[in-house]
Scaffold this active site. Structure first.
Site, PDB file in Angstrom:
ATOM      1  N   LYS A  17       0.818  -1.221   0.000  1.00  0.00           N
ATOM      2  CA  LYS A  17       0.000   0.000   0.000  1.00  0.00           C
ATOM      3  C   LYS A  17       0.848   1.266   0.000  1.00  0.00           C
ATOM      4  CE  LYS A  17      -1.193  -0.784   4.791  1.00  0.00           C
ATOM      5  NZ  LYS A  17      -0.133  -0.022   5.460  1.00  0.00           N
ATOM      6  N   ARG A  90      -8.308   2.275   9.934  1.00  0.00           N
ATOM      7  CA  ARG A  90      -7.939   0.889  10.230  1.00  0.00           C
ATOM      8  C   ARG A  90      -8.850   0.231  11.243  1.00  0.00           C
ATOM      9  NH1 ARG A  90      -1.830   1.648   9.129  1.00  0.00           N
ATOM     10  NH2 ARG A  90      -1.074  -0.474   9.070  1.00  0.00           N
ATOM     11  N   ARG A 132      11.917  -6.648   3.013  1.00  0.00           N
ATOM     12  CA  ARG A 132      11.461  -5.256   2.874  1.00  0.00           C
ATOM     13  C   ARG A 132      12.433  -4.296   3.570  1.00  0.00           C
ATOM     14  NH1 ARG A 132       5.538  -2.923   4.295  1.00  0.00           N
ATOM     15  NH2 ARG A 132       5.838  -3.773   6.378  1.00  0.00           N
ATOM     16  N   ARG A 160      12.486  -2.536   8.905  1.00  0.00           N
ATOM     17  CA  ARG A 160      11.624  -2.005   9.956  1.00  0.00           C
ATOM     18  C   ARG A 160      11.611  -2.942  11.148  1.00  0.00           C
ATOM     19  NH1 ARG A 160       5.982  -0.317   7.212  1.00  0.00           N
ATOM     20  NH2 ARG A 160       5.284  -1.124   9.216  1.00  0.00           N
ATOM     21  N   ARG A 171       0.677  -7.847  13.640  1.00  0.00           N
ATOM     22  CA  ARG A 171       0.040  -6.804  12.833  1.00  0.00           C
ATOM     23  C   ARG A 171      -0.968  -7.409  11.863  1.00  0.00           C
ATOM     24  NH1 ARG A 171       3.707  -3.675   9.769  1.00  0.00           N
ATOM     25  NH2 ARG A 171       5.193  -5.362   9.906  1.00  0.00           N
TER      26      ARG A 171
HETATM   27  P1  AMP Z   1       2.207   0.813   8.545  1.00  0.00           P
HETATM   28  O1  AMP Z   1       3.453   1.579   8.204  1.00  0.00           O
HETATM   29  O2  AMP Z   1       1.030   1.249   7.761  1.00  0.00           O
HETATM   30  O3  AMP Z   1       2.445  -0.675   8.502  1.00  0.00           O
HETATM   31  O4  AMP Z   1       1.903   1.177  10.076  1.00  0.00           O
HETATM   32  C1  AMP Z   1       2.839   0.914  11.082  1.00  0.00           C
HETATM   33  C2  AMP Z   1       2.193   0.964  12.437  1.00  0.00           C
HETATM   34  O5  AMP Z   1       1.685   2.278  12.699  1.00  0.00           O
HETATM   35  C3  AMP Z   1       0.979   0.052  12.608  1.00  0.00           C
HETATM   36  O6  AMP Z   1       1.344  -1.275  12.932  1.00  0.00           O
HETATM   37  C4  AMP Z   1       0.269   0.755  13.779  1.00  0.00           C
HETATM   38  O7  AMP Z   1       0.930   0.491  15.001  1.00  0.00           O
HETATM   39  C5  AMP Z   1       0.477   2.207  13.465  1.00  0.00           C
HETATM   40  N1  AMP Z   1      -0.620   2.762  12.648  1.00  0.00           N
HETATM   41  C6  AMP Z   1      -0.530   3.254  11.386  1.00  0.00           C
HETATM   42  N2  AMP Z   1      -1.725   3.696  10.960  1.00  0.00           N
HETATM   43  C7  AMP Z   1      -2.590   3.472  11.974  1.00  0.00           C
HETATM   44  C8  AMP Z   1      -3.980   3.694  12.141  1.00  0.00           C
HETATM   45  N3  AMP Z   1      -4.746   4.228  11.185  1.00  0.00           N
HETATM   46  N4  AMP Z   1      -4.542   3.311  13.318  1.00  0.00           N
HETATM   47  C9  AMP Z   1      -3.810   2.770  14.302  1.00  0.00           C
HETATM   48  N5  AMP Z   1      -2.500   2.525  14.208  1.00  0.00           N
HETATM   49  C10 AMP Z   1      -1.878   2.881  13.053  1.00  0.00           C
END
Ligand code: AMP
Length: 213
Positions: A17, A90, A132, A160, A171
Protein backbone atom coordinates in the site's frame (compact mmCIF):
# COMPACT_ATOMS: atom_id res chain seq x y z
CA UNK A 1 -9.33 8.96 -16.95
CA UNK A 2 -9.58 8.74 -13.16
CA UNK A 3 -12.07 11.21 -11.70
CA UNK A 4 -11.62 10.73 -7.95
CA UNK A 5 -9.59 13.09 -5.77
CA UNK A 6 -10.02 11.43 -2.36
CA UNK A 7 -8.69 7.97 -1.64
CA UNK A 8 -7.93 5.62 1.24
CA UNK A 9 -5.53 2.74 0.57
CA UNK A 10 -5.85 -0.30 2.83
CA UNK A 11 -4.23 -3.70 2.90
CA UNK A 12 -2.39 -6.09 5.22
CA UNK A 13 1.25 -5.40 6.19
CA UNK A 14 3.59 -5.71 3.19
CA UNK A 15 0.72 -5.70 0.69
CA UNK A 16 2.34 -2.76 -1.12
CA UNK A 17 0.00 0.00 0.00
CA UNK A 18 2.89 2.40 0.62
CA UNK A 19 4.41 1.83 -2.81
CA UNK A 20 1.09 1.92 -4.64
CA UNK A 21 -0.28 4.78 -2.55
CA UNK A 22 2.70 6.99 -3.35
CA UNK A 23 2.56 6.07 -7.05
CA UNK A 24 -1.12 6.88 -7.39
CA UNK A 25 -0.80 10.10 -5.42
CA UNK A 26 2.09 11.21 -7.65
CA UNK A 27 0.20 10.29 -10.80
CA UNK A 28 -2.93 12.20 -9.78
CA UNK A 29 -1.14 15.08 -8.04
CA UNK A 30 -2.65 14.30 -4.64
CA UNK A 31 -1.30 15.03 -1.19
CA UNK A 32 -0.17 11.75 0.41
CA UNK A 33 -0.15 10.66 4.04
CA UNK A 34 1.04 7.30 5.33
CA UNK A 35 -0.08 7.27 8.96
CA UNK A 36 2.44 4.51 9.78
CA UNK A 37 5.38 6.29 8.26
CA UNK A 38 4.35 9.62 9.86
CA UNK A 39 4.09 7.92 13.27
CA UNK A 40 7.58 6.41 12.87
CA UNK A 41 8.97 9.84 11.99
CA UNK A 42 7.26 11.48 14.98
CA UNK A 43 8.76 8.80 17.24
CA UNK A 44 12.24 9.45 15.81
CA UNK A 45 11.80 13.18 16.39
CA UNK A 46 10.59 12.56 19.96
CA UNK A 47 7.56 14.81 19.43
CA UNK A 48 4.57 14.75 21.78
CA UNK A 49 2.61 12.68 19.24
CA UNK A 50 5.58 10.35 18.81
CA UNK A 51 5.89 9.81 22.55
CA UNK A 52 2.19 8.94 22.78
CA UNK A 53 2.48 6.50 19.86
CA UNK A 54 5.78 4.80 20.76
CA UNK A 55 4.59 2.16 23.23
CA UNK A 56 2.00 0.91 20.75
CA UNK A 57 4.36 0.66 17.78
CA UNK A 58 6.97 -0.99 20.01
CA UNK A 59 4.39 -3.70 20.83
CA UNK A 60 3.15 -3.98 17.23
CA UNK A 61 -0.27 -2.73 18.23
CA UNK A 62 -2.47 -0.18 16.54
CA UNK A 63 -2.29 3.25 18.18
CA UNK A 64 -5.54 4.34 19.90
CA UNK A 65 -8.22 5.60 17.54
CA UNK A 66 -8.24 9.12 18.98
CA UNK A 67 -4.53 9.49 18.26
CA UNK A 68 -4.83 8.23 14.66
CA UNK A 69 -7.89 10.43 14.05
CA UNK A 70 -6.16 13.49 15.52
CA UNK A 71 -3.17 12.94 13.23
CA UNK A 72 -5.33 12.55 10.13
CA UNK A 73 -7.70 15.42 10.92
CA UNK A 74 -4.87 17.80 11.51
CA UNK A 75 -3.26 16.77 8.22
CA UNK A 76 -6.55 16.93 6.27
CA UNK A 77 -7.26 20.43 7.53
CA UNK A 78 -4.21 21.57 5.56
CA UNK A 79 -5.08 19.97 2.20
CA UNK A 80 -8.35 20.25 0.37
CA UNK A 81 -7.32 19.78 -3.25
CA UNK A 82 -7.24 15.99 -3.19
CA UNK A 83 -5.50 13.44 -1.03
CA UNK A 84 -4.65 9.82 -0.50
CA UNK A 85 -4.55 8.27 2.96
CA UNK A 86 -2.35 5.20 3.27
CA UNK A 87 -3.21 3.04 6.29
CA UNK A 88 -6.27 4.96 7.49
CA UNK A 89 -8.99 4.09 8.48
CA UNK A 90 -7.94 0.89 10.23
CA UNK A 91 -10.83 0.34 12.64
CA UNK A 92 -14.60 0.82 12.85
CA UNK A 93 -14.21 4.02 14.87
CA UNK A 94 -11.74 5.44 12.35
CA UNK A 95 -13.96 4.41 9.43
CA UNK A 96 -16.90 6.26 10.99
CA UNK A 97 -14.72 9.27 11.70
CA UNK A 98 -13.68 9.42 8.05
CA UNK A 99 -17.26 9.10 6.80
CA UNK A 100 -18.96 11.34 9.36
CA UNK A 101 -16.62 14.19 10.13
CA UNK A 102 -16.83 17.26 7.96
CA UNK A 103 -13.17 16.70 7.27
CA UNK A 104 -12.64 19.37 4.73
CA UNK A 105 -13.97 22.76 5.54
CA UNK A 106 -15.85 24.26 2.65
CA UNK A 107 -16.41 21.09 0.63
CA UNK A 108 -19.50 18.95 0.33
CA UNK A 109 -20.16 16.57 3.21
CA UNK A 110 -20.83 13.71 0.80
CA UNK A 111 -17.25 13.64 -0.32
CA UNK A 112 -16.72 10.86 -2.87
CA UNK A 113 -13.98 9.04 -0.99
CA UNK A 114 -12.89 5.84 -2.74
CA UNK A 115 -11.22 2.98 -0.95
CA UNK A 116 -8.55 0.82 -2.57
CA UNK A 117 -8.25 -2.54 -0.85
CA UNK A 118 -5.11 -4.52 -1.72
CA UNK A 119 -5.21 -8.27 -1.16
CA UNK A 120 -2.18 -10.57 -0.97
CA UNK A 121 -2.11 -14.15 0.40
CA UNK A 122 -0.47 -14.44 3.85
CA UNK A 123 2.29 -16.76 2.58
CA UNK A 124 3.44 -14.11 0.10
CA UNK A 125 3.26 -11.37 2.76
CA UNK A 126 5.51 -13.46 5.03
CA UNK A 127 8.07 -13.74 2.22
CA UNK A 128 7.95 -10.01 1.50
CA UNK A 129 8.54 -8.76 5.04
CA UNK A 130 11.87 -10.56 5.30
CA UNK A 131 13.35 -8.54 2.40
CA UNK A 132 11.46 -5.26 2.87
CA UNK A 133 13.54 -2.11 3.52
CA UNK A 134 12.42 1.43 4.27
CA UNK A 135 14.31 4.60 3.35
CA UNK A 136 14.96 6.64 6.51
CA UNK A 137 15.22 9.77 4.42
CA UNK A 138 12.04 9.78 2.29
CA UNK A 139 10.05 6.84 3.69
CA UNK A 140 9.92 4.96 0.36
CA UNK A 141 9.75 1.18 0.52
CA UNK A 142 12.16 -1.04 -1.38
CA UNK A 143 13.80 -4.46 -1.07
CA UNK A 144 17.13 -5.71 0.29
CA UNK A 145 18.37 -6.07 -3.35
CA UNK A 146 18.85 -2.28 -3.42
CA UNK A 147 21.90 -0.53 -1.92
CA UNK A 148 20.39 2.95 -2.26
CA UNK A 149 16.82 4.25 -2.26
CA UNK A 150 15.46 4.16 -5.83
CA UNK A 151 13.43 7.29 -5.06
CA UNK A 152 15.84 9.71 -3.35
CA UNK A 153 19.26 7.98 -3.61
CA UNK A 154 19.82 7.81 0.17
CA UNK A 155 21.90 4.85 1.41
CA UNK A 156 19.93 4.74 4.66
CA UNK A 157 17.78 1.70 3.91
CA UNK A 158 16.70 -0.10 7.05
CA UNK A 159 14.63 -3.14 7.94
CA UNK A 160 11.62 -2.00 9.96
CA UNK A 161 11.69 -3.19 13.57
CA UNK A 162 8.07 -4.35 13.25
CA UNK A 163 8.92 -6.58 10.26
CA UNK A 164 10.23 -9.29 12.61
CA UNK A 165 8.29 -12.55 12.34
CA UNK A 166 6.50 -11.90 15.62
CA UNK A 167 5.79 -8.27 14.76
CA UNK A 168 4.41 -9.18 11.38
CA UNK A 169 2.09 -11.90 12.74
CA UNK A 170 0.71 -9.52 15.37
CA UNK A 171 0.04 -6.80 12.83
CA UNK A 172 -1.59 -9.26 10.45
CA UNK A 173 -3.87 -10.34 13.26
CA UNK A 174 -4.85 -6.75 14.04
CA UNK A 175 -5.56 -6.23 10.36
CA UNK A 176 -7.84 -9.25 10.26
CA UNK A 177 -9.69 -8.55 13.47
CA UNK A 178 -9.94 -4.73 13.31
CA UNK A 179 -9.45 -3.52 9.74
CA UNK A 180 -11.39 -6.13 7.75
CA UNK A 181 -14.60 -5.40 9.74
CA UNK A 182 -14.00 -1.68 9.14
CA UNK A 183 -13.75 -2.38 5.41
CA UNK A 184 -17.19 -4.03 5.54
CA UNK A 185 -18.67 -0.90 7.06
CA UNK A 186 -16.93 1.33 4.53
CA UNK A 187 -18.40 -0.81 1.76
CA UNK A 188 -21.92 0.15 2.85
CA UNK A 189 -21.35 3.83 2.02
CA UNK A 190 -18.28 4.16 -0.18
CA UNK A 191 -16.87 2.58 -3.33
CA UNK A 192 -14.38 -0.08 -2.26
CA UNK A 193 -12.13 -1.34 -5.09
CA UNK A 194 -10.52 -4.66 -4.25
CA UNK A 195 -7.32 -5.24 -6.23
CA UNK A 196 -4.83 -8.11 -6.09
CA UNK A 197 -1.47 -6.89 -4.86
CA UNK A 198 0.34 -9.82 -6.51
CA UNK A 199 2.65 -8.96 -9.40
CA UNK A 200 5.24 -6.33 -10.17
CA UNK A 201 4.91 -2.73 -9.00
CA UNK A 202 3.79 -1.64 -12.47
CA UNK A 203 1.34 -4.51 -12.93
CA UNK A 204 -0.41 -3.73 -9.65
CA UNK A 205 -0.39 -0.02 -10.42
CA UNK A 206 -2.07 -0.70 -13.76
CA UNK A 207 -4.67 -2.97 -12.14
CA UNK A 208 -5.51 -0.19 -9.66
CA UNK A 209 -5.88 2.39 -12.41
CA UNK A 210 -8.13 0.07 -14.38
CA UNK A 211 -10.42 -0.44 -11.38
CA UNK A 212 -10.67 3.31 -10.84
CA UNK A 213 -11.61 4.14 -14.44
P1 AMP B 1 2.21 0.81 8.54
O1 AMP B 1 3.45 1.58 8.20
O2 AMP B 1 1.03 1.25 7.76
O3 AMP B 1 2.44 -0.67 8.50
O4 AMP B 1 1.90 1.18 10.08
C1 AMP B 1 2.84 0.91 11.08
C2 AMP B 1 2.19 0.96 12.44
O5 AMP B 1 1.69 2.28 12.70
C3 AMP B 1 0.98 0.05 12.61
O6 AMP B 1 1.34 -1.28 12.93
C4 AMP B 1 0.27 0.75 13.78
O7 AMP B 1 0.93 0.49 15.00
C5 AMP B 1 0.48 2.21 13.46
N1 AMP B 1 -0.62 2.76 12.65
C6 AMP B 1 -0.53 3.25 11.39
N2 AMP B 1 -1.73 3.70 10.96
C7 AMP B 1 -2.59 3.47 11.97
C8 AMP B 1 -3.98 3.69 12.14
N3 AMP B 1 -4.75 4.23 11.19
N4 AMP B 1 -4.54 3.31 13.32
C9 AMP B 1 -3.81 2.77 14.30
N5 AMP B 1 -2.50 2.52 14.21
C10 AMP B 1 -1.88 2.88 13.05
Amino acid sequence: MIEGRYFAMLGPPASGKGTQGRLLAERLGLAYLSTGSRLRREIEKGSDLGLRAKTYLDCNQYVPDDLAIELVHSWLSRCSEGWLLDGFPRSLVQARALMETPIIVGTSSDLPIQVIHLTVPAAELRKRVTTRRECSNCGATTTSDHQVCPKCGSAELIARADDSTEGFEKRLQSYQSLTLPALKVLQESLAVHTVSGLGSRDEVSLAIQEKLR
